[in-house]
Design an enzyme around this catalytic site. Structure first.
Site, short mmCIF file in Angstrom:
data_model
loop_
_atom_site.label_atom_id
_atom_site.label_comp_id
_atom_site.label_asym_id
_atom_site.label_seq_id
_atom_site.Cartn_x
_atom_site.Cartn_y
_atom_site.Cartn_z
N ASP A 449 -0.36 5.21 -3.68
CA ASP A 449 0.09 3.95 -4.27
C ASP A 449 1.34 3.43 -3.55
OD1 ASP A 449 0.21 1.88 -6.11
OD2 ASP A 449 0.26 3.16 -7.89
N ASP A 517 -5.29 -3.87 -10.72
CA ASP A 517 -4.94 -3.25 -12.00
C ASP A 517 -5.60 -3.99 -13.16
OD1 ASP A 517 -3.47 -1.17 -11.08
OD2 ASP A 517 -1.52 -2.13 -11.35
C1 DGJ Z 1 -0.17 0.97 -9.96
C2 DGJ Z 1 -1.61 1.34 -9.86
O1 DGJ Z 1 -2.38 0.25 -9.46
C3 DGJ Z 1 -2.05 1.88 -11.20
O2 DGJ Z 1 -3.43 2.15 -11.19
C4 DGJ Z 1 -1.25 3.11 -11.51
O3 DGJ Z 1 -1.53 4.10 -10.56
C5 DGJ Z 1 0.23 2.77 -11.52
N1 DGJ Z 1 0.62 2.11 -10.30
C6 DGJ Z 1 1.05 4.03 -11.71
O4 DGJ Z 1 2.39 3.81 -11.57
#
Ligand code: DGJ
Length: 694
Positions: A449, A517
Site C-alpha cells: 500500500d 477503496d
Molecule cells: C488503504 C487501502 O486501500 C485499504 O484497503 C486498506 O489497506 C487501508 N489502506 C489500510 O490502511
C-alpha cells in the site's frame, strides 16, 4: 522491421498494423504513419506527401518522434536540455541504427555537444503494441547536462477534421471514471504530480476521430509504464495536427546528467486498432498478459481481506475467527490488513515499526499463519514500506529519511510522511525487513500500500535532489523485483489508498491491483468499466463487503455484490462474524459459482455489452465457454431492460446454459438477446454460463 536506405525510412509491422518513421534532411526523426498495414513502398509515398509549412510562422513540416527545443519548433517538446554554457537548442546528427528481431534503435547525437540519444521501438511478437522509450547519454568527455524534460515518446495520428480523447479521471473512492471529450485546439495535459500514478488520472489515453464505438472504428491508444509522477501533453494545432508526448516526471523537475551517465525512460506503449474501444481493450489485455504480467497463466485465488471488517482493530483471536469463516466459504488466501505491527492502534502511530504488535499477537504472526494454512488457505499480509508515522521508532531514529526540505514544514497526510527510498540506506532497510518478514512466515502474498502523495519532496544535502522523483519509484521496483526473485512463490497486490497505483510499470512486478477503496457495487460498475479499458479482469481486485456499504451507506443484496465483484479477481472483505447463517450459505454458493466461472473471466476475452442504460453487462469468452455478468442497479416502473445481445457468439452455433441446461441458437443470442432471469426491483443481477455445443 524494414528499412529503405534511399528514403531513410523504417517500417515496423504487427499482425494488423504498421508504424513508419524517417529521417528528415536535418537528421531529426519524423513520424510517417501509424495505423493500417502499409508496404514499405506505400509508407515511402506517405512520407513524400508531407505538407509544406503553412506560413513563415510555421517552419517545420511534419511531426517529430521526439521533439526538441531548437529550430522552428513551437509545440510541446519531448526532450529539453541545457548544456553547461547555457545553450538549450539541440541539432541532431544521425549516428546509425541497429535492429534485431523485435527492436529497432535509432541513434542520434548532437552536432556540437556531448549528447547522445537513442529512440527505441519494440513490437513484441504477435502484438500490435509498439513499446517506445528513450535513452539519453552524456558521453564521458564533457560537463554535466541539465535534463529539463525527457519523455519516452511522442505519438501522432493522421490529419482528421476532429479528434476525441478518452481518458480516466477520478479521486479516492471514485477512480477510473471514463471521460470522452473533443480534443481542443490547445495543449491538454494529463498528469500526476503526486509521486504515485494517482487516483486522479491514469497514464492511459485513447484517441479517435469521434466516430468510434465499442465495436467499430479506429482507435489510437497509449499507456505509460510508470508508477511515479508523469505527464502526457496532447496537442492539437489549428492546422489539424494531433500529437501527444509523455513520460515520467512532471513539469519543473530537472536533473543533472553527469559525464558518463545514461538516463533511460520507462516504456510508453502505443496501440492502433480498427475495431473500436472494445477491440483496443482486448488487444491491451492480451499484451498485459503476454508481455507485462509475471504470472499471467495463474488463476487468481479467492481472497479474504480483514480491512473493512476490523479497521485497525486487528488481533490474533479476531483474525482466527474471520479465517475460520472465510475458509468455510471457500476462500483460498487470507490477508491480514493494516494494524498487525508496532503501535498501530490507529492511523496516528506505528507505521515504520514492522514487528508484530506484542499485545495483539503475543506469540508473533506464527500461530495465525499456521492456522490459516491448516484451514487450507494461503497467508497474506498488508505492508506500506514507503511510509512512516512521525510517531514511530523508525522516525525517531531516522528523521532525515523522509522527503523534506530545509526551512519547510513536513506536511502530514493521514499522519504520515513519505520515506525517500531513493536513499540507498532507506531502500536497503525496506528490502531487509520485507525479506525477513516474507522468509520468516513464508508469506504468500503482500498487499503493498501507499496511502499518501509526495509533498516537500526534497533531499537536503543532495546535489541533485529532483532525482528522488525517479529514484524512489525505481527503488520500489527494485525491492519488488528482488523479493520476487528470492521468493518465487510470493505474489503482490499493488495498492495506493485504493486504485492510486495501477499502471503497466507496477503490473510488471505485481499480480493484481486493488482498484478502489469504494466497494459499493453500484459505484463499482463505473470504476470497473474504466479499469477494464486497459487492464484485464485477472488483475482487478474486487471485494464483496457489508451492506449498508461503509462508504456510501447503500444497501444491496449479497447476490448483486457478488455478481459485480465476480467481474475481476474475487475477494471478500465483509465482517463475516456478523453475517447470518443464511448469508454465509448464500456466499459459499456464490464463491463456488465464481470458481466455476473464473477461468473464463480471468483468462478469457471480455466484450463490454451495453443495454438500455438500465442494464450493464460484460461477456467473457474462453475457448467454447462464455460467461455473462449483467447488473441492473435500478429501474423505473414499467421499464424492462432491453434485451442483452451477446457479442462473441456464432450465429450458426448452439449454446447450452451450463446451469439450467436450456439451449440457445447463436443467431438468437446475437439478434434477439439472452434471456436473463433477473429478480424484480433494484440491484438485480445475473451470472450466466454458456457452452458452445456445435
Ligand atoms: C488503504 C487501502 O486501500 C485499504 O484497503 C486498506 O489497506 C487501508 N489502506 C489500510 O490502511
Amino acid at each position: 522491421m524494414l528499412f529503405d536506405p534511399a528514403h531513410r525510412l523504417w517500417l515496423l509491422r504487427g499482425p494488423t498494423t504498421s508504424y513508419a518513421v524517417r529521417l528528415a534532411e536535418d537528421d531529426s526523426v519524423r513520424h510517417v504513419h501509424w495505423g493500417a498495414p502499409l508496404t514499405l513502398a506505400q509508407a515511402t509515398q506517405v512520407a513524400e506527401r508531407a505538407a509544406p509549412a503553412a506560413s513563415s510562422f510555421e517552419a517545420v513540416a511534419g511531426v517529430d518522434e521526439l521533439a526538441v527545443e531548437g529550430g522552428a519548433r513551437f509545440g510541446p517538446p519531448s526532450l529539453l536540455v541545457r548544456f553547461a554554457d547555457g545553450t538549450r537548442a539541440v541539432e541532431w546528427r544521425y549516428a546509425g541504427h541497429d535492429a534485431d528481431g523485435e527492436q529497432l534503435r535509432i541513434h542520434l547525437r548532437d552536432r556540437h555537444y556531448p549528447l547522445r540519444v537513442t529512440l527505441h521501438y519494440r513490437m513484441p511478437a504477435g502484438t500490435d503494441v509498439i513499446e517506445r522509450w528513450t535513452t539519453v547519454e552524456n558521453p564521458d568527455d564533457g560537463a554535466a547536462i541539465t535534463i529539463l524534460r525527457c519523455d519516452s515518446a511522442a505519438w501522432a495520428v493522421p490529419h482528421r477534421p476532429a479528434y476525441r480523447m478518452s481518458h480516466l479521471t477520478g479521486g479516492w473512492n471514485s477512480e477510473f471514471q471514463l471521460r470522452r471529450t473533443e480534443v481542443p485546439v490547445a495543449e491538454t495535459v494529463l498528469t500526476s504530480r503526486r509521486g504515485i500514478t494517482s487516483h486522479h488520472a491514469n497514464p492511459w489515453l485513447a484517441v479517435d476521430d469521434g466516430t468510434a464505438g465499442e465495436e467499430h472504428g479506429e482507435v489510437w491508444s497509449t499507456a505509460l509504464a510508470w508508477s511515479g509522477s508523469w505527464r502526457i501533453t496532447l496537442h492539437r494545432d489549428p492546422f489539424g495536427r494531433t500529437t501527444w508526448t509523455g513520460g515520467f516526471g512532471h513539469e519543473g523537475l530537472s536533473w543533472s546528467l553527469a559525464p558518463g551517465e545514461t538516463l533511460q525512460t520507462p516504456v510508453f506503449a502505443g496501440l492502433y486498432t480498427a475495431g473500436g474501444f472494445g477491440s483496443a481493450s482486448r488487444a491491451w489485455h492480451g499484451y498485459v498478459r503476454g508481455h507485462v504480467l509475471p504470472h499471467p497463466g495463474e488463476t487468481r485465488p479467492v481472497l479474504y481481506n480483514s480491512w473493512e471488517a476490523t479497521g485497525f482493530n486487528v488481533d490474533e483471536a479476531g483474525q482466527l475467527a474471520l479465517a475460520a469463516r472465510a475458509a468455510a466459504l471457500g476462500v483460498e488466501l487470507f490477508v491480514t490488513d493494516d494494524g498487525w505491527f508496532g503501535d498501530r492502534n490507529s492511523e496516528r502511530a506505528g507505521l515504520g515499526d514492522w514487528v508484530p504488535n506484542r499485545v495483539r499477537f503475543p506469540a508473533g504472526l506464527g500461530p495465525l499463519a499456521a492456522q490459516v494454512r491448516r484451514l487450507g488457505m494461503r497467508f497474506g499480509l498488508w505492508v506500506e514500506p514507503e511510509m512512516v508515522n512521525p510517531d514511530s521508532d523508525l522516525y525517531r531514529a531516522h528523521p532525515d529519511w523522509v522527503l523534506h526540505m530545509a526551512n519547510r514544514d513536513r506536511t502530514e497526510m493521514r499522519h504520515q510522511l513519505v520515506l525517500n527510498l531513493a536513499r540507498p540506506d532507506a531502500a536497503e532497510w525496506a528490502h531487509a525487513w520485507l525479506d525477513r518478514l516474507v522468509r520468516e512466515h513464508q508469506i504468500d502474498f503482500l498487499k503493498w500500500d501507499a496511502n499518501r502523495p509526495f509533498t516537500e519532496a526534497g533531499w537536503p544535502g543532495h546535489a541533485d535532489p529532483d532525482r528522488l522523483w525517479i529514484g524512489h519509484t525505481r527503488a520500489v521496483y527494485r525491492i519488488m523485483d528482488r523479493l520476487r526473485a528470492d521468493h518465487p512463490g510470493l505474489r503482490i497486490e499493488a495498492c495506493a489508498g485504493g486504485g492510486g497505483r495501477a499502471d503497466l510499470g507496477i503490473l510488471a512486478r505485481t499480480d493484481q491491483v486493488w482498484a478502489s477503496d469504494n466497494t459499493d457495487p453500484v459505484d463499482r460498475i463505473g470504476i470497473q468499466h474504466g479499469f477494464s479499458q486497459l487492464y484485464p479482469a485477472q488483475v482487478m481486485g474486487a471485494w464483496v463487503t457489508d451492506s449498508p456499504n461503509p462508504a456510501t451507506a447503500r444497501r444491496t443484496p449479497l447476490r448483486f455484490r457478488f455478481h459485480v465483484a465476480m467481474a475481476g479477481a474475487l475477494g471478500i472483505g465483509g465482517d463475516l462474524t456478523a453475517w447470518t447463517a443464511d448469508e454465509l450459505k448464500e456466499a459459499a454458493e456464490l464463491v463456488a459459482a465464481y470458481k466455476e466461472a473464473r477461468t473464463v473471466i480471468q483468462h478469457g476475452t471480455p466484450f463490454r455489452l451495453r443495454g438500455d442504460g438500465t442494464l450493464t453487462a460484460v461477456e467473457y469468452r474462453h475457448e467454447n465457454e462464455h460467461v455473462v455478468l449483467a447488473w441492473c442497479p435500478s429501474r423505473r416502473f414499467g421499464h424492462q431492460p432491453a434485451p442483452l445481445h451477446l457479442a462473441a457468439v456464432q450465429a450458426d452455433a448452439v449454446y447450452r446454459n451450463r446451469d439450467t441446461g436450456a439451449t440457445h441458437p447463436g443467431a438468437l443470442l446475437l439478434y434477439s438477446g439472452l434471456p436473463l432471469d433477473l429478480p424484480p426491483g433494484d440491484h438485480a443481477s445475473a451470472l450466466v454460463r454458456l457452452q458452445r455445443l456445435s
